[in-house]
Design a protein around this motif. Structure first.
Motif, PDB file in Angstrom:
ATOM      1  N   GLY A 199     -75.050   4.007  -7.249  1.00 36.11           N
ATOM      2  CA  GLY A 199     -73.983   2.260  -6.190  1.00 36.11           C
ATOM      3  C   GLY A 199     -75.242   1.094  -6.230  1.00 36.11           C
ATOM      4  N   VAL A 200     -75.317   0.589  -6.926  1.00 37.71           N
ATOM      5  CA  VAL A 200     -75.736  -0.440  -6.910  1.00 37.71           C
ATOM      6  C   VAL A 200     -75.845  -1.695  -8.807  1.00 37.71           C
ATOM      7  CG1 VAL A 200     -78.866  -2.127  -6.591  1.00 37.71           C
ATOM      8  CG2 VAL A 200     -77.579  -0.113  -5.392  1.00 37.71           C
ATOM      9  N   ALA A 201     -75.564  -2.546  -8.391  1.00 39.00           N
ATOM     10  CA  ALA A 201     -75.443  -3.268  -9.838  1.00 39.00           C
ATOM     11  C   ALA A 201     -76.931  -3.362 -10.770  1.00 39.00           C
ATOM     12  CB  ALA A 201     -74.206  -4.370  -9.988  1.00 39.00           C
ATOM     13  N   ASP A 202     -77.429  -4.064 -10.363  1.00 36.99           N
ATOM     14  CA  ASP A 202     -78.654  -4.731 -10.581  1.00 36.99           C
ATOM     15  C   ASP A 202     -79.978  -3.721 -10.609  1.00 36.99           C
ATOM     16  OD1 ASP A 202     -77.250  -6.623 -10.336  1.00 36.99           O
ATOM     17  OD2 ASP A 202     -78.309  -7.209  -8.060  1.00 36.99           O
ATOM     18  N   THR A 203     -80.766  -3.691 -11.914  1.00 36.77           N
ATOM     19  CA  THR A 203     -82.242  -3.089 -12.145  1.00 36.77           C
ATOM     20  C   THR A 203     -82.919  -3.568 -12.233  1.00 36.77           C
ATOM     21  OG1 THR A 203     -80.540  -1.757 -14.011  1.00 36.77           O
ATOM     22  CG2 THR A 203     -82.756  -1.640 -14.031  1.00 36.77           C
ATOM     23  N   TRP A 204     -84.240  -2.634 -11.553  1.00 35.02           N
ATOM     24  CA  TRP A 204     -85.410  -3.645 -10.642  1.00 35.02           C
ATOM     25  C   TRP A 204     -86.271  -2.662 -11.744  1.00 35.02           C
ATOM     26  CZ3 TRP A 204     -84.932  -8.298  -9.026  1.00 35.02           C
ATOM     27  CH2 TRP A 204     -83.256  -8.583  -8.606  1.00 35.02           C
ATOM     28  N   ALA A 205     -88.232  -3.556 -11.946  1.00 32.12           N
ATOM     29  CA  ALA A 205     -89.224  -3.221 -12.436  1.00 32.12           C
ATOM     30  C   ALA A 205     -90.037  -3.324 -12.006  1.00 32.12           C
ATOM     31  CB  ALA A 205     -89.109  -3.017 -14.323  1.00 32.12           C
ATOM     32  N   ILE A 206     -90.927  -2.406 -11.738  1.00 31.20           N
ATOM     33  CA  ILE A 206     -92.473  -2.847 -11.239  1.00 31.20           C
ATOM     34  C   ILE A 206     -93.819  -2.533 -12.142  1.00 31.20           C
ATOM     35  CG2 ILE A 206     -92.765  -0.773 -10.112  1.00 31.20           C
ATOM     36  CD1 ILE A 206     -93.878  -2.883  -7.526  1.00 31.20           C
ATOM     37  N   ASN A 207     -94.658  -3.441 -12.111  1.00 33.83           N
ATOM     38  CA  ASN A 207     -96.023  -2.747 -12.869  1.00 33.83           C
ATOM     39  C   ASN A 207     -97.170  -2.991 -12.554  1.00 33.83           C
ATOM     40  OD1 ASN A 207     -93.766  -3.865 -14.674  1.00 33.83           O
ATOM     41  ND2 ASN A 207     -95.020  -3.877 -16.407  1.00 33.83           N
ATOM     42  N   VAL A 208     -97.964  -2.393 -11.936  1.00 33.24           N
ATOM     43  CA  VAL A 208     -99.277  -1.273 -12.183  1.00 33.24           C
ATOM     44  C   VAL A 208    -100.479  -1.003 -13.345  1.00 33.24           C
ATOM     45  CG1 VAL A 208    -101.196  -0.398 -10.291  1.00 33.24           C
ATOM     46  CG2 VAL A 208     -98.353  -0.036 -10.400  1.00 33.24           C
ATOM     47  N   GLU A 209    -101.546  -2.055 -12.927  1.00 32.84           N
ATOM     48  CA  GLU A 209    -102.677  -2.229 -14.273  1.00 32.84           C
ATOM     49  C   GLU A 209    -103.671  -1.621 -13.968  1.00 32.84           C
ATOM     50  OE1 GLU A 209    -103.961  -4.664 -18.526  1.00 32.84           O
ATOM     51  OE2 GLU A 209    -101.738  -5.208 -17.217  1.00 32.84           O
TER      52      GLU A 209
END
Length: 618
Positions: free
Chosen positions: A120-130
């Protein structure tokens, strides 16, 4: 030394060592998360056995932007809810997992990237852990066709803990472990499509099944366990109290060399539990050779508060509140289904026979002089002995073993008066047409032929009759002139003492004799002279490992099997037509007659269509 708090980075890496011990463990956690998110399609991509790349993509509900940082925090999960008082119910679990340690543990030892598009959301998001270092949430692209979902990429697993890399196996071994994990999860969820790629090559592709309870489950199991599993398995579906057992189990003549093809699923979760080992062993105990193991996929469904799924960090083990009920259900359901299979045997036996025929090369013609052939025949007839296939000559059995196990082949089973015993249409094993080499019966069925090993078949019939006699009359005991005292570990002695009544039913009468000692008063008469100390130690080991005293029952059945073998129709005995048909009819009416007491098939069925192919007619 003073007590100090460890830094968060060290805490996370220690937790990672408990949960993520190898690439397969990371795949398991990530695929379970996808299933809990409602995924109907899961794509797994692996590079360098999982040490270089693990990518899990699903079409589930996705993770909203503001929850992405929480997803990589320890003990943060969407699978548990707290009450208004702050209490969390850890016994009523309806998901694949809930510890909330998988993602932060992976991020602590690898380079982790989570890309998600919430429903139901138009945007896509990402998160990184290193290596435990968390970066800010950032916009990303969603290139798949699904409206929502999550893609988790793990690169350079254990780069932050180089010491653990030294204990990894070869890339091929790690990939095999990953494949095993994906296959087990795919067996648990036939309604979900799975695909597995390794270094760009597709190694597994499974479409979602429309009927995940019945034929869909059978098709999914056959796709993983082999195409031969579907025609050689029997359906299980029984309920006891609040516990339901369903699934499929292989015929006794469809077996493997290890237990790796025995699978247990509890509330949709694949687990490894010694409970299934003991239960399956008990159900198949006199149907298979000791070094062979059946194939089975068993699905247990029970209320969540009746099973603890949180007894192991990797969630591979469970603990049942009423383990005896679960074990009894498995043994009972398997035994009932196997008895219902009757004389049915594995189709792989016929396939092996046809393969042997195709591979056969005709030898050079050799004709024994007629005079020599007649001389050999007259010598055998005059001796009165019976020639076994191995070449050994054995005298006809006599005494108690022969008397108790004699089955009158001349008394045919009662059949309907309007059925001609010579008409193959009326009987599954057909009508006898010939006896070859005085060892094998050839019968004609409606659509093929059946070849019966007369000794193996009669051995099973006699054995089943002897088992019934033992069950009805009990096991005869012999009292020891001087009762024998056996010294054991106190815990072993207590375990045996608690099962004294059960052992007495099998002919072994014992009683406690002080701390760590058992007094043996009577032993089963069938066993003759008994090493009481050795037997009690074997029984104690069985109880400790499997929760059941298998050793004594197996010894009794081994003796009965040996007696049945000696007292049954020998290879080399000429049978009349009535005797051959009587044997076939008794096989059709006797449970487990598709295999002898040693697990070998008693007959091979060849369909007419297959025979026609051998001669080029098809």
């Amino acid at each position: 030394m003073p007590i100090r708090r460890l830094p968060p980075e060290a805490v996370n890496r220690i937790a990672a060592g408990e949960v993520i011990e190898r690439p397969a463990a990371a795949v398991k956690e990530l695929v379970e998360n996808a299933l809990d998110a409602g995924a109907r399609r899961i794509v797994v991509r692996i590079g360098r056995g999982g040490l270089g790349l693990i990518s899990i993509e699903d079409d589930g509900s996705g993770i909203p932007r503001d929850e992405l940082p929480l997803a990589v925090e320890r003990h943060a999960t969407s699978k548990l809810t707290a009450s208004s008082a702050g209490d969390v119910d850890l016994l009523n679990i309806h998901t694949m997992g809930f510890r909330g340690e998988a993602l932060p543990s992976i991020g602590a030892v690898a380079r982790l990237e989570i890309t998600s598009k919430a429903r139901g959301v138009a945007d896509t998001w990402a998160i990184n852990v290193e290596g435990g270092a968390l970066e800010a949430v950032k916009p990303a692209a969603w290139a798949t066709l699904s409206e929502s979902g999550t893609r988790v990429e793990v690169r350079d697993l254990f780069f932050a803990t180089p010491a653990r890399l030294k204990f990894m196996k070869s890339e091929r071994a790690e990939m095999m472990a990953v494949s095993d994990v994906v296959k087990r999860l795919a067996m648990a969820r036939p309604d979900v499509a799975f695909s597995l790629e390794h270094d760009g090559r597709m190694s597994l592709r499974l479409a979602a099944e429309n009927d995940p309870e019945n034929e869909g489950r059978r098709s999914r199991l056959a796709a993983i366990l082999g195409a031969d599993f579907a025609p050689n398995c029997i359906l299980l579906d029984q309920t006891r109290d609040t516990v339901r057992l369903s699934g499929f189990a292989g015929l006794p003549t469809f077996h493997r060399g290890t237990r790796e093809h025995q699978h247990l699923f509890v509330n949709g979760r694949p687990v490894k539990d010694k409970l299934i080992v003991g239960a399956v062993r008990a159900a198949y105990q006199d149907l298979l050779a000791r070094d062979r193991h059946p194939v089975a996929a068993l699905f247990l469904d029970l209320p969540p508060d009746e099973v603890d799924v949180n007894v192991h960090p990797a969630k591979t083990e469970v603990r049942f509140r009423d383990a005896a009920l679960v074990r009894g259900l498995i043994v009972g359901a398997l035994s009932h289904a196997l008895a219902g299979a009757g004389h049915r045997a594995s189709t792989t036996t016929a396939q092996s026979a046809l393969g042997a025929v195709r591979a056969y090369e005709a030898p050079q013609p050799f004709l024994r002089p007629a005079a020599q052939a007649w001389a050999v025949a007259e010598e055998r007839l005059a001796s009165g002995d019976f020639m076994m296939p191995s070449g050994r000559v054995e005298e006809a059995p006599a005494g108690f073993a022969a008397a108790i196990s004699r089955v009158d082949l001349e008394a045919a089973i009662q059949t309907a008066t309007n059925q001609d015993p010579e008409d193959a249409r009326f009987f599954p094993l057909g009508a006898a047409r010939a006896q070859i080499h005085e060892t094998y019966i050839v019968a004609q069925t409606e659509d093929g032929i059946v070849i019966v090993d007369q000794h193996a078949a009669h051995e099973r019939l006699v054995y089943e009759r002897m088992k019934q006699m033992l069950a009805n009359g009990g096991v005869r005991r012999q009292g020891l002139l001087i009762p024998e005292v056996v010294e054991l570990d106190p815990s072993e002695a207590d375990a045996l003492g608690a099962r004294a009544e059960e052992l007495a039913q099998l002919g072994l009468v014992i009683e406690p004799f002080g701390p760590g000692a058992i007094l043996v008063r009577e032993t089963p008469a069938l066993l003759g002279h008994v090493d009481a100390a050795g037997m009690l130690k074997d029984l104690a080991d069985d109880i400790a490992e499997l929760g059941e005293a298998h050793a004594l029952k197996e010894r009794l059945e081994e003796v009965c099997s040996s007696m049945a073998c000696r007292g049954s129709v020998r290879a080399g005995r000429r049978l009349t037509g009535d005797e051959m048909n009587s044997l076939l009819r008794q096989m059709e009416a006797t449970p487990f007659s598709g295999q002898c007491n040693h697990g070998r098939p008693t007959y091979v069925e060849l369909k007419l269509a297959d025979i026609e192919k051998l001669f080029g007619r098809r």
